[in-house]
Design an enzyme around this catalytic site. Structure first.
Site, PDB file in Angstrom:
ATOM      1  N   ARG A 164      25.601  24.579   7.780  1.00 18.91           N
ATOM      2  CA  ARG A 164      25.585  25.752   7.606  1.00 18.91           C
ATOM      3  C   ARG A 164      26.832  26.468   7.148  1.00 18.91           C
ATOM      4  O   ARG A 164      26.789  27.052   5.967  1.00 18.91           O
ATOM      5  CB  ARG A 164      24.686  26.416   8.911  1.00 18.91           C
ATOM      6  CG  ARG A 164      24.219  27.711   8.522  1.00 18.91           C
ATOM      7  CD  ARG A 164      25.295  29.095   8.638  1.00 18.91           C
ATOM      8  NE  ARG A 164      26.049  29.193   9.932  1.00 18.91           N
ATOM      9  CZ  ARG A 164      27.263  30.027   9.895  1.00 18.91           C
ATOM     10  NH1 ARG A 164      27.727  30.662   8.856  1.00 18.91           N
ATOM     11  NH2 ARG A 164      27.867  30.055  10.958  1.00 18.91           N
ATOM     12  N   ASP A 165      27.594  26.711   8.084  1.00 17.98           N
ATOM     13  CA  ASP A 165      28.938  27.453   7.691  1.00 17.98           C
ATOM     14  C   ASP A 165      29.624  26.744   6.784  1.00 17.98           C
ATOM     15  O   ASP A 165      30.340  27.394   5.834  1.00 17.98           O
ATOM     16  CB  ASP A 165      29.829  27.653   8.777  1.00 17.98           C
ATOM     17  CG  ASP A 165      30.593  29.046   8.988  1.00 17.98           C
ATOM     18  OD1 ASP A 165      30.895  29.552   7.844  1.00 17.98           O
ATOM     19  OD2 ASP A 165      31.141  29.272  10.075  1.00 17.98           O
ATOM     20  N   HIS A 168      34.268  30.245  18.076  1.00 21.98           N
ATOM     21  CA  HIS A 168      34.079  29.884  16.449  1.00 21.98           C
ATOM     22  C   HIS A 168      35.307  30.265  15.662  1.00 21.98           C
ATOM     23  O   HIS A 168      35.494  31.348  15.207  1.00 21.98           O
ATOM     24  CB  HIS A 168      33.040  30.602  16.008  1.00 21.98           C
ATOM     25  CG  HIS A 168      32.365  30.304  14.670  1.00 21.98           C
ATOM     26  ND1 HIS A 168      31.388  29.544  14.370  1.00 21.98           N
ATOM     27  CD2 HIS A 168      32.794  30.730  13.714  1.00 21.98           C
ATOM     28  CE1 HIS A 168      31.140  29.554  12.993  1.00 21.98           C
ATOM     29  NE2 HIS A 168      32.079  30.200  12.336  1.00 21.98           N
ATOM     30  N   HIS A 211      38.208  29.937  12.424  1.00 19.32           N
ATOM     31  CA  HIS A 211      38.065  29.365  11.333  1.00 19.32           C
ATOM     32  C   HIS A 211      39.904  28.838  11.264  1.00 19.32           C
ATOM     33  O   HIS A 211      40.170  29.571  11.748  1.00 19.32           O
ATOM     34  CB  HIS A 211      37.915  30.303  10.216  1.00 19.32           C
ATOM     35  CG  HIS A 211      36.578  30.358  10.046  1.00 19.32           C
ATOM     36  ND1 HIS A 211      35.906  29.876   8.766  1.00 19.32           N
ATOM     37  CD2 HIS A 211      35.329  30.775  10.729  1.00 19.32           C
ATOM     38  CE1 HIS A 211      34.453  30.044   8.888  1.00 19.32           C
ATOM     39  NE2 HIS A 211      34.108  30.767  10.102  1.00 19.32           N
ATOM     40  N   CYS A 219      32.955  32.311   5.023  1.00 21.60           N
ATOM     41  CA  CYS A 219      31.884  33.242   4.995  1.00 21.60           C
ATOM     42  C   CYS A 219      32.064  33.905   3.455  1.00 21.60           C
ATOM     43  O   CYS A 219      32.980  34.271   3.129  1.00 21.60           O
ATOM     44  CB  CYS A 219      31.875  34.488   6.036  1.00 21.60           C
ATOM     45  SG  CYS A 219      30.486  35.670   5.870  1.00 21.60           S
ATOM     46  N   ASN A 271      36.576  25.991   8.459  1.00 17.23           N
ATOM     47  CA  ASN A 271      36.262  26.292   9.886  1.00 17.23           C
ATOM     48  C   ASN A 271      37.362  25.311  10.637  1.00 17.23           C
ATOM     49  O   ASN A 271      37.807  24.468   9.927  1.00 17.23           O
ATOM     50  CB  ASN A 271      35.012  25.688  10.433  1.00 17.23           C
ATOM     51  CG  ASN A 271      33.994  26.580  10.136  1.00 17.23           C
ATOM     52  OD1 ASN A 271      33.455  26.946   9.094  1.00 17.23           O
ATOM     53  ND2 ASN A 271      33.498  27.523  11.168  1.00 17.23           N
TER      54      ASN A 271
HETATM   55  P1  HMG Z   1      18.817  43.348   2.080  1.00 15.79           P
HETATM   56  O1  HMG Z   1      19.020  42.931   0.395  1.00 15.79           O
HETATM   57  O2  HMG Z   1      19.338  44.343   2.580  1.00 15.79           O
HETATM   58  O3  HMG Z   1      17.195  43.007   2.570  1.00 15.79           O
HETATM   59  O4  HMG Z   1      19.416  41.709   2.789  1.00 15.79           O
HETATM   60  P2  HMG Z   1      15.738  43.030   1.893  1.00 15.79           P
HETATM   61  O5  HMG Z   1      14.911  43.202   2.953  1.00 15.79           O
HETATM   62  O6  HMG Z   1      15.784  44.031   0.825  1.00 15.79           O
HETATM   63  O7  HMG Z   1      15.766  41.482   1.402  1.00 15.79           O
HETATM   64  C1  HMG Z   1      16.304  41.296  -0.122  1.00 15.79           C
HETATM   65  C2  HMG Z   1      15.497  40.002  -0.849  1.00 15.79           C
HETATM   66  O8  HMG Z   1      15.608  39.131   0.172  1.00 15.79           O
HETATM   67  C3  HMG Z   1      14.107  40.454  -0.831  1.00 15.79           C
HETATM   68  O9  HMG Z   1      13.462  39.803  -1.667  1.00 15.79           O
HETATM   69  C4  HMG Z   1      13.497  39.920   0.473  1.00 15.79           C
HETATM   70  O10 HMG Z   1      12.166  39.550   0.483  1.00 15.79           O
HETATM   71  C5  HMG Z   1      14.464  38.619   0.697  1.00 15.79           C
HETATM   72  P3  HMG Z   1      13.029  40.620  -2.932  1.00 15.79           P
HETATM   73  O11 HMG Z   1      11.789  41.500  -2.549  1.00 15.79           O
HETATM   74  O12 HMG Z   1      14.229  41.266  -3.545  1.00 15.79           O
HETATM   75  O13 HMG Z   1      12.487  39.393  -3.739  1.00 15.79           O
HETATM   76  N1  HMG Z   1      14.565  38.176   2.109  1.00 15.79           N
HETATM   77  C6  HMG Z   1      14.281  36.980   2.544  1.00 15.79           C
HETATM   78  N2  HMG Z   1      14.010  36.002   2.010  1.00 15.79           N
HETATM   79  C7  HMG Z   1      14.082  34.852   2.780  1.00 15.79           C
HETATM   80  N3  HMG Z   1      14.452  34.791   4.022  1.00 15.79           N
HETATM   81  C8  HMG Z   1      14.748  35.803   4.766  1.00 15.79           C
HETATM   82  C9  HMG Z   1      14.793  37.108   3.859  1.00 15.79           C
HETATM   83  N4  HMG Z   1      15.321  38.230   4.132  1.00 15.79           N
HETATM   84  C10 HMG Z   1      14.946  39.052   3.108  1.00 15.79           C
HETATM   85  N5  HMG Z   1      15.021  35.917   5.873  1.00 15.79           N
HETATM   86  C11 HMG Z   1      19.604  40.523   4.549  1.00 15.79           C
HETATM   87  C12 HMG Z   1      19.577  41.727   4.211  1.00 15.79           C
HETATM   88  C13 HMG Z   1      20.016  40.248   6.090  1.00 15.79           C
HETATM   89  C14 HMG Z   1      18.247  39.587   4.193  1.00 15.79           C
HETATM   90  C15 HMG Z   1      20.736  39.721   3.594  1.00 15.79           C
HETATM   91  O14 HMG Z   1      21.743  40.528   3.730  1.00 15.79           O
HETATM   92  C16 HMG Z   1      21.084  38.262   3.955  1.00 15.79           C
HETATM   93  O15 HMG Z   1      20.384  37.310   3.847  1.00 15.79           O
HETATM   94  N6  HMG Z   1      22.370  38.019   4.469  1.00 15.79           N
HETATM   95  C17 HMG Z   1      22.868  36.744   5.133  1.00 15.79           C
HETATM   96  C18 HMG Z   1      24.354  36.714   4.875  1.00 15.79           C
HETATM   97  C19 HMG Z   1      24.931  35.474   5.504  1.00 15.79           C
HETATM   98  O16 HMG Z   1      24.054  34.545   5.555  1.00 15.79           O
HETATM   99  N7  HMG Z   1      26.103  35.446   5.490  1.00 15.79           N
HETATM  100  C20 HMG Z   1      26.862  34.181   6.173  1.00 15.79           C
HETATM  101  C21 HMG Z   1      26.535  33.916   7.459  1.00 15.79           C
HETATM  102  S1  HMG Z   1      27.480  34.847   8.741  1.00 15.79           S
HETATM  103  C22 HMG Z   1      28.907  33.862   8.783  1.00 15.79           C
HETATM  104  O17 HMG Z   1      29.094  33.062   8.072  1.00 15.79           O
HETATM  105  C23 HMG Z   1      29.827  34.230  10.097  1.00 15.79           C
HETATM  106  C24 HMG Z   1      29.639  33.241  11.204  1.00 15.79           C
HETATM  107  O18 HMG Z   1      29.942  31.911  10.744  1.00 15.79           O
HETATM  108  C25 HMG Z   1      30.544  33.656  12.269  1.00 15.79           C
HETATM  109  C26 HMG Z   1      31.929  33.724  11.947  1.00 15.79           C
HETATM  110  O19 HMG Z   1      32.736  32.960  11.130  1.00 15.79           O
HETATM  111  O20 HMG Z   1      32.554  34.859  12.175  1.00 15.79           O
HETATM  112  C27 HMG Z   1      28.225  33.187  11.697  1.00 15.79           C
HETATM  113 MG    MG Z   2      32.033  31.192  10.445  1.00 15.62          MG
END
Ligand code: HMG
Ligand code: MG
Length: 304
Positions: A17-18, A209, A211, A242, A251
């Site tokens: 995932r990450d 967690h 990095h 990210c 990481n």
């Molecule tokens: P949005 O654009 O504000 O919301 O996204 P939306 O509801 O308008 O959705 C946009 C489009 O995505 C729409 O499609 C939705 O249907 C679709 P359209 O109508 O334009 O065709 N959609 C989805 N499709 C499939 N599955 C879903 C889903 N949700 C919406 N679940 C949202 C808001 C939260 C969805 C978006 O911002 C997003 O997906 N963000 C994820 C970002 C991400 O994954 N970042 C990396 C992970 S976090 C990280 O790495 C940190 C961590 O490792 C810890 C650390 O290191 O500190 C965990």
């Molecule tokens: Mg991370």
């Protein structure tokens, strides 16, 4: 020194995932499944296999449904996946996931860039995921990101992370993973953060967690070990970052973590030699050199 070292810790693997979310190359489904199999074969008992986020935001993991459907967790192995909203939960449920992870940042700007919402709205929206998932018998893990620093805002007051962690535990998360999203943390800072956390949240509910962007991840882990943390996230080969945190690099490499832990007599249940093999699989599927130290140097030193 080392008076509080445990006999055993739990390692939570995040490379599928990450790791893969931050790769330029789009890795085919079959290669993702190979990586997950190699991690299972190395003895990892907890693996975050994908994200049920928007494919528009994270195209690298657009095949989450297939990854979850076709990867098989043997008895005793738990697979988890990120899940940002009700849509994500529905996908996770349909794919047969038994554990999900929700995520929110301790800094407003990173949170907005990452999920397009304020912190308060993100936590409020967890009502759509944590409660319903728990009601169906799923376990929910919580992440708090940017605890050690934010790429947009700089330093982050640890009390913000403490407040969010408490809230997520109250909402039903079994554990909170504190993220050094951009790998800026140093050991004294880690002690301050964990001290602050310890007053309000038991160390048994907290994971780290880290990095390893600036090479300080293991030093921070050592502080965590001394302060009672028994759960550590890592990514094989040191893959990861990210995409919504500029400057975030890999990481903490799982091989580096396990090498240090085993060398100190702390068990993990992981076979380091096979983990190194999993790191080679990771490298071959992303097609670039991965930065983990043990990955590059090997497990054994050369004998004269
Ligand atoms: P949005 O654009 O504000 O919301 O996204 P939306 O509801 O308008 O959705 C946009 C489009 O995505 C729409 O499609 C939705 O249907 C679709 P359209 O109508 O334009 O065709 N959609 C989805 N499709 C499939 N599955 C879903 C889903 N949700 C919406 N679940 C949202 C808001 C939260 C969805 C978006 O911002 C997003 O997906 N963000 C994820 C970002 C991400 O994954 N970042 C990396 C992970 S976090 C990280 O790495 C940190 C961590 O490792 C810890 C650390 O290191 O500190 C965990
Ligand atoms: Mg991370």
């Amino acid at each position: 020194m080392f008076e509080n070292l445990p006999d055993r810790v739990s390692v939570y693997e995040v490379s599928p995932r990450d790791g893969l979310q931050n790769e330029r190359a789009t890795v085919p489904l079959v290669s993702k499944l190979r990586l997950i199999d190699a991690l299972v074969a190395a003895g990892l008992g907890r693996i975050e296999i994908t994200s049920f986020v928007s494919p528009k935001w994270i195209p690298q993991l657009a095949d989450a449904d297939e990854v979850a459907q076709y990867s098989r967790a043997p008895a005793g192995v738990v697979f988890s996946a990120l899940c940002p909203n009700a849509r994500g939960l529905a996908r996770a449920r349909a794919a047969g996931m038994r554990e999900i992870a929700v995520f929110v940042s301790a800094s407003e700007t990173h949170n907005r860039k990452n999920v397009n919402k304020t912190i308060a709205d993100t936590i409020a929206a967890f009502e759509e995921t944590i409660g319903p998932a728990r009601a169906e018998g799923m376990r929910v893990r919580g992440y708090v990101s940017t605890v050690w620093g934010c790429p947009y805002e700089g330093e982050v007051d640890p009390k913000r992370a403490v407040g969010i962690a408490k809230k997520l535990l109250e909402m039903g998360c079994y554990q909170i993973s504190l993220g050094d999203t951009i790998g800026v943390g140093t050991p004294r800072q880690t002690a301050r953060i964990l001290e602050r956390m310890r007053g309000e949240v038991g160390p048994d509910r907290v994971a780290m967690h880290m990095h390893d962007t600036r090479g300080t991840a293991l030093a921070n882990v050592l502080v965590g070990l001394e302060m009672g943390i028994r759960d550590f996230d890592a990514s094989v080969g040191g893959m990861g970052g990210c995409p919504y945190a500029p400057g975030a690099a890999g990481n903490l490499a799982t091989e580096d973590l396990v090498y240090m832990l085993h060398g100190m007599g702390v068990e993990t249940g992981i076979d380091l030699e096979r983990l190194v093999e999993a790191g080679k699989v990771a490298e071959s599927i992303v097609g670039r050199l991965l930065p983990g130290k043990v990955h590059l140097a090997g497990v054994r030193s050369l004998k004269a």
